[in-house]
Design a protein around this motif. Structure first.
Motif, PDB file in Angstrom:
ATOM      1  N   PRO A 124       0.815  -1.232   0.000  1.00 12.02           N
ATOM      2  CA  PRO A 124       0.000   0.000   0.000  1.00 12.02           C
ATOM      3  C   PRO A 124       0.833   1.260   0.000  1.00 12.02           C
ATOM      4  N   GLN A 125       2.112   1.165   0.336  1.00 15.47           N
ATOM      5  CA  GLN A 125       2.961   2.341   0.389  1.00 15.47           C
ATOM      6  C   GLN A 125       3.451   2.785  -0.991  1.00 15.47           C
ATOM      7  N   ILE A 126       3.221   1.966  -2.028  1.00 14.81           N
ATOM      8  CA  ILE A 126       3.666   2.307  -3.376  1.00 14.81           C
ATOM      9  C   ILE A 126       2.535   2.998  -4.130  1.00 14.81           C
ATOM     10  N   THR A 127       2.841   4.156  -4.710  1.00  9.42           N
ATOM     11  CA  THR A 127       1.884   4.878  -5.540  1.00  9.42           C
ATOM     12  C   THR A 127       2.429   4.961  -6.953  1.00  9.42           C
ATOM     13  N   LEU A 128       1.651   4.482  -7.925  1.00  9.65           N
ATOM     14  CA  LEU A 128       2.076   4.522  -9.322  1.00  9.65           C
ATOM     15  C   LEU A 128       1.577   5.792  -9.991  1.00  9.65           C
ATOM     16  N   HIS A 129       2.469   6.463 -10.695  1.00  7.91           N
ATOM     17  CA  HIS A 129       2.110   7.598 -11.539  1.00  7.91           C
ATOM     18  C   HIS A 129       2.440   7.216 -12.976  1.00  7.91           C
ATOM     19  N   PHE A 130       1.427   7.187 -13.849  1.00  7.25           N
ATOM     20  CA  PHE A 130       1.635   6.743 -15.225  1.00  7.25           C
ATOM     21  C   PHE A 130       2.110   7.906 -16.091  1.00  7.25           C
ATOM     22  N   VAL A 131       3.245   7.679 -16.738  1.00  7.64           N
ATOM     23  CA  VAL A 131       3.849   8.641 -17.656  1.00  7.64           C
ATOM     24  C   VAL A 131       3.371   8.291 -19.066  1.00  7.64           C
ATOM     25  N   PRO A 132       3.078   9.275 -19.940  1.00  7.67           N
ATOM     26  CA  PRO A 132       2.657   8.952 -21.307  1.00  7.67           C
ATOM     27  C   PRO A 132       3.616   7.964 -21.968  1.00  7.67           C
ATOM     28  N   PHE A 133       3.050   6.925 -22.601  1.00 10.48           N
ATOM     29  CA  PHE A 133       3.880   5.835 -23.102  1.00 10.48           C
ATOM     30  C   PHE A 133       4.857   6.280 -24.184  1.00 10.48           C
ATOM     31  N   VAL A 134       4.580   7.408 -24.840  1.00 14.26           N
ATOM     32  CA  VAL A 134       5.506   7.882 -25.873  1.00 14.26           C
ATOM     33  C   VAL A 134       6.849   8.281 -25.274  1.00 14.26           C
ATOM     34  N   HIS A 135       6.879   8.536 -23.958  1.00 14.39           N
ATOM     35  CA  HIS A 135       8.139   8.894 -23.298  1.00 14.39           C
ATOM     36  C   HIS A 135       8.815   7.674 -22.659  1.00 14.39           C
ATOM     37  N   GLY A 136       8.258   6.498 -22.875  1.00  8.33           N
ATOM     38  CA  GLY A 136       8.732   5.318 -22.170  1.00  8.33           C
ATOM     39  C   GLY A 136      10.090   4.803 -22.583  1.00  8.33           C
ATOM     40  N   TYR A 137      10.631   5.300 -23.701  1.00 12.70           N
ATOM     41  CA  TYR A 137      11.922   4.833 -24.175  1.00 12.70           C
ATOM     42  C   TYR A 137      13.065   5.763 -23.767  1.00 12.70           C
ATOM     43  N   ASP A 138      12.738   6.880 -23.160  1.00 17.01           N
ATOM     44  CA  ASP A 138      13.757   7.872 -22.803  1.00 17.01           C
ATOM     45  C   ASP A 138      14.203   7.642 -21.362  1.00 17.01           C
ATOM     46  N   PHE A 139      15.191   6.771 -21.181  1.00 15.79           N
ATOM     47  CA  PHE A 139      15.635   6.435 -19.836  1.00 15.79           C
ATOM     48  C   PHE A 139      16.523   7.506 -19.216  1.00 15.79           C
ATOM     49  N   SER A 140      16.771   8.580 -19.973  1.00 13.08           N
ATOM     50  CA  SER A 140      17.506   9.709 -19.397  1.00 13.08           C
ATOM     51  C   SER A 140      16.560  10.702 -18.724  1.00 13.08           C
ATOM     52  N   ASP A 141      15.250  10.513 -18.906  1.00  7.81           N
ATOM     53  CA  ASP A 141      14.256  11.420 -18.328  1.00  7.81           C
ATOM     54  C   ASP A 141      14.209  11.227 -16.819  1.00  7.81           C
ATOM     55  N   PRO A 142      14.496  12.272 -16.039  1.00  5.89           N
ATOM     56  CA  PRO A 142      14.498  12.114 -14.583  1.00  5.89           C
ATOM     57  C   PRO A 142      13.131  11.791 -14.000  1.00  5.89           C
ATOM     58  N   GLU A 143      12.053  12.020 -14.769  1.00  8.74           N
ATOM     59  CA  GLU A 143      10.716  11.737 -14.269  1.00  8.74           C
ATOM     60  C   GLU A 143      10.267  10.309 -14.572  1.00  8.74           C
ATOM     61  N   LEU A 144      11.093   9.522 -15.260  1.00  9.96           N
ATOM     62  CA  LEU A 144      10.739   8.154 -15.618  1.00  9.96           C
ATOM     63  C   LEU A 144      11.571   7.178 -14.805  1.00  9.96           C
ATOM     64  N   ASP A 145      10.902   6.355 -14.005  1.00 13.31           N
ATOM     65  CA  ASP A 145      11.610   5.344 -13.220  1.00 13.31           C
ATOM     66  C   ASP A 145      11.713   4.027 -13.965  1.00 13.31           C
ATOM     67  N   CYS A 146      10.650   3.630 -14.651  1.00 12.77           N
ATOM     68  CA  CYS A 146      10.656   2.355 -15.346  1.00 12.77           C
ATOM     69  C   CYS A 146       9.586   2.346 -16.430  1.00 12.77           C
ATOM     70  N   SER A 147       9.695   1.392 -17.352  1.00  8.11           N
ATOM     71  CA  SER A 147       8.738   1.254 -18.442  1.00  8.11           C
ATOM     72  C   SER A 147       8.426  -0.216 -18.640  1.00  8.11           C
ATOM     73  N   ILE A 148       7.261  -0.483 -19.203  1.00  9.04           N
ATOM     74  CA  ILE A 148       6.962  -1.817 -19.718  1.00  9.04           C
ATOM     75  C   ILE A 148       6.881  -1.670 -21.223  1.00  9.04           C
ATOM     76  N   LEU A 149       7.853  -2.281 -21.924  1.00  9.92           N
ATOM     77  CA  LEU A 149       8.005  -2.120 -23.356  1.00  9.92           C
ATOM     78  C   LEU A 149       7.813  -3.455 -24.066  1.00  9.92           C
ATOM     79  N   PHE A 150       7.530  -3.375 -25.355  1.00  5.50           N
ATOM     80  CA  PHE A 150       7.364  -4.573 -26.177  1.00  5.50           C
ATOM     81  C   PHE A 150       8.577  -4.710 -27.084  1.00  5.50           C
ATOM     82  N   GLY A 151       9.197  -5.866 -27.052  1.00 12.09           N
ATOM     83  CA  GLY A 151      10.370  -6.087 -27.880  1.00 12.09           C
ATOM     84  C   GLY A 151      11.092  -7.358 -27.487  1.00 12.09           C
ATOM     85  N   ASP A 152      12.393  -7.386 -27.772  1.00 13.69           N
ATOM     86  CA  ASP A 152      13.184  -8.587 -27.517  1.00 13.69           C
ATOM     87  C   ASP A 152      13.956  -8.529 -26.204  1.00 13.69           C
TER      88      ASP A 152
END
Length: 311
Positions: A124-152
């Motif tokens: 219960p202590q974890i709160t998820l904030h969803f970031v627009p998926f178009v930004h999900g590949y930019d791992f340099s973005d300080p506001e992005l902790d993790c992504s669920i991506l489709f690929g290999d």
């Protein structure tokens, strides 16, 4: 140029953004609980600090110069991030906190969202904030902790863990739909093949897996989301190859059919939890990752995705 000059004091930056927001010193001083004289001196100090005029001054108000407008936009974003990070730190004394996550829409709706009540119950202590998926590949973005991506499972600078999607189902319109009487894999060759833009070789892989001749693997309409493809199949537009984790509900409900037992194939692609190496020890992410891996689909034999990958 010294590093000190590149880091103006925080109170000057906060005063600068407040003056810019209110368009003058008087109301900004009230908001900051300072005198007008103090705020005016802070603006002059900041301009001396950066060596650039940030305001155009008239007798009635201050207005930002073009340089001041650019600087205010950048600084206000940074101050907001700082406040958010501080709030998260203050409220996460038990190791929880906010996690900024990007997820592809269909996978979020069909696989992740139904699991979230379990996350809330167990963590219960974890709160998820969803970031627009178009930004999900930019791992340099300080506001992005993790992504669920489709690929290999390979993305530069990211660690990845397989979740689901390698089991691909062949789906067709419900039984009785004219033109879709499928009794063998070879019958698929006479159907309209619906394709996903990110998996252009899916029908070729399916054809190879089932030894089908005469299949035009590159023909048929393209779609950019699996959910749209599922709907297209349900209204009789054609047949499709869709990760089972996204379409099992429709198969069970009879909205679409799985006409051939064992008629799908095992893909090299799937959905992966990804995060930059710099976030690997973030306690909230570690808890979320471990919970997700406990809930994931079984890893197909020989996939080797269990321990995660680094690319």
């Amino acid at each position: 140029m010294s590093l000190r000059r590149l880091n103006p004091p925080l109170h000057l930056l906060r005063a600068f953004c407040t003056v810019a927001r209110f368009g003058g010193v008087s109301r900004a001083a009230e908001a900051l609980h300072l005198t007008q004289s103090a705020v005016s001196k802070q603006m002059q100090e900041l301009e001396r600090w950066v060596g650039i005029d940030l305001f155009e001054r008239s007798r009635k108000r201050l207005s930002l110069t073009p340089a001041g407008e650019r600087y205010e936009k950048a600084v206000s974003v940074l101050l907001a991030r700082l406040e958010a990070a501080t709030l998260e730190l203050i409220t996460s004394g038990d190791g929880g906190g906010a996690l900024h996550l990007s997820v592809l829409p269909t996978f979020a709706a069909k696989w992740l969202i139904p699991l979230l009540p379990q996350l809330r119950e167990q963590h219960p202590q974890i709160t998820l904030h969803f970031v627009p998926f178009v930004h999900g590949y930019d791992f340099s973005d300080p506001e992005l902790d993790c992504s669920i991506l489709f690929g290999d499972g390979h993305w530069p600078g990211a660690r990845s863990h397989y979740l689901a999607g390698n089991d691909v189902a062949l789906i067709a319109p419900r039984p009785g739909t004219p033109g879709f009487e499928l009794r063998s894999p070879q019958d698929v060759a006479r159907c309209t093949l619906l394709r996903h833009v990110t998996v252009p070789e899916a029908w070729q892989h399916w054809s190879d897996a089932h030894g089908i001749a005469g299949l035009d693997a590159l023909a048929g309409p393209q779609f950019d989301q699996f959910q749209t493809m599922i709907r297209a199949v349900s209204v009789g537009m054609g047949v499709a190859l869709v990760p089972r984790c996204l379409v099992q509900d429709e198969i069970t409900a009879g909205t679409v059919a799985e006409p051939l037992p064992g008629g799908g194939y095992t893909s090299d692609l799937g959905y992966w939890l990804c995060y930059p190496e710099a976030r690997a020890q973030l306690s909230t992410l570690v808890r979320f990752r471990d919970w997700l891996l406990a809930a994931r689909d079984p890893v197909p034999p020989g996939n080797g995705a269990g321990a995660g990958r680094t690319a």
